[in-house]
Design a protein around this motif. Structure first.
Motif, PDB file in Angstrom:
ATOM      1  N   TRP A  14      45.526   6.441  77.446  1.00 33.97           N
ATOM      2  CA  TRP A  14      45.514   4.980  77.304  1.00 33.97           C
ATOM      3  C   TRP A  14      46.519   4.279  78.218  1.00 33.97           C
ATOM      4  O   TRP A  14      46.167   3.304  78.880  1.00 33.97           O
ATOM      5  CB  TRP A  14      45.759   4.583  75.848  1.00 33.97           C
ATOM      6  N   THR A  59      45.483   2.234  81.544  1.00 32.04           N
ATOM      7  CA  THR A  59      45.775   0.800  81.591  1.00 32.04           C
ATOM      8  C   THR A  59      46.571   0.440  82.844  1.00 32.04           C
ATOM      9  O   THR A  59      46.276  -0.548  83.532  1.00 32.04           O
ATOM     10  CB  THR A  59      46.554   0.381  80.335  1.00 32.04           C
ATOM     11  N   PHE A  77      41.234   3.863  75.338  1.00 30.84           N
ATOM     12  CA  PHE A  77      41.665   3.749  73.943  1.00 30.84           C
ATOM     13  C   PHE A  77      40.723   4.496  73.002  1.00 30.84           C
ATOM     14  O   PHE A  77      41.159   5.069  71.998  1.00 30.84           O
ATOM     15  CB  PHE A  77      41.779   2.279  73.549  1.00 30.84           C
ATOM     16  N   THR A 128      41.615   8.092  73.289  1.00 35.23           N
ATOM     17  CA  THR A 128      42.885   8.312  72.592  1.00 35.23           C
ATOM     18  C   THR A 128      42.664   8.478  71.099  1.00 35.23           C
ATOM     19  O   THR A 128      43.215   9.385  70.462  1.00 35.23           O
ATOM     20  CB  THR A 128      43.848   7.134  72.845  1.00 35.23           C
TER      21      THR A 128
END
Length: 228
Positions: free
Chosen positions: A90, A94, A119, A122
């Motif tokens: 994540w 990002t 995400f 994750t």
């Protein structure tokens, strides 16, 4: 068939992908994290860019970012500047998307999709590891001069890994082995033995692995490994 002009124009894409695959392959303990870290570079190198210079500069930044999230942990380093494996999915994604968006001057739908996917992955990894014992993480396979057997156990507090080692001065040798792998002595946890050694990684979310040494005899020892 590729023309000379296409090779001249797009060589940097191939070079960056090859270099990134080499970095990802270094993630021997977390191969899935290494593969996940490849995705932003593959997306960048496979898409349109403003110019070759922009493509190379952003690609190199992505490559350095990937190396930062993979190499220190694989070398057994620890500390607040060493990313935890879960952060590859994540946080790395990002940051990589932010770099791509800056390089492309504006975010695109694929950038948003990458962040969302990061995400989601994750969450899946956390769920799959919820009731599993820690991995090797610098404790296994143990000192070469000791005979080591491994097992796993579970209780009300979760699961943990156990190593039993025999050999000359096994408790002392195991303690020296952990210290050499950047574990540091800490106040003992009442359930995993004394002395206890811990190693912490994580930029945003701390991942702390602890190994408690339980001497059985002068030449045998049990090591309990948990994430706390």
């Amino acid at each position: 068939m590729l023309t000379h002009e296409q090779v001249k124009t797009h060589w940097w894409r191939v070079a960056l992908v090859v270099a990134a695959v080499g970095v990802a392959a270094f993630a021997r303990h977390d191969p899935f994290a290494g593969l996940s870290g490849l995705v932003p570079i593959l997306v960048w190198c496979g898409g349109p860019v403003r110019s070759r210079r922009t493509g190379i500069v952003v690609g190199v930044v992505l490559l350095v970012l990937l190396a930062w999230f993979v190499v220190p942990r694989e070398l057994g380093l620890a500390g607040p500047w060493v990313p935890a494996a879960i952060e590859v999915y994540w946080l790395h994604t990002t940051l990589a998307v932010a770099v791509c968006a800056i390089g492309g001057r504006r975010p695109s739908g694929r950038h948003v999709a990458l962040v969302v996917a990061g995400f989601v992955v994750t969450g899946g990894v956390l769920f799959s590891e919820w009731e599993t014992p820690p991995g090797d993480e610098g404790v296994s396979p143990g000192p070469a001069q000791l005979r080591v057997t491994e097992s796993t156990a579970c209780g009300s507090g979760g699961c943990w890994r156990e190593l039993e080692a025999t050999g000359d001065r096994a408790p002392e040798v195991m303690a020296e082995y952990l210290l050499a792998r950047n574990f540091t002595p800490v106040t003992s946890h009442p359930t995993i033995g004394d002395p206890q050694f811990c190693r912490t990684t994580g930029l945003v979310v701390t991942h702390r692995l602890c190994a408690g040494i339980v001497p059985l005899t002068a030449n045998s020892v049990r090591v309990m490994v948990i994430v706390v």
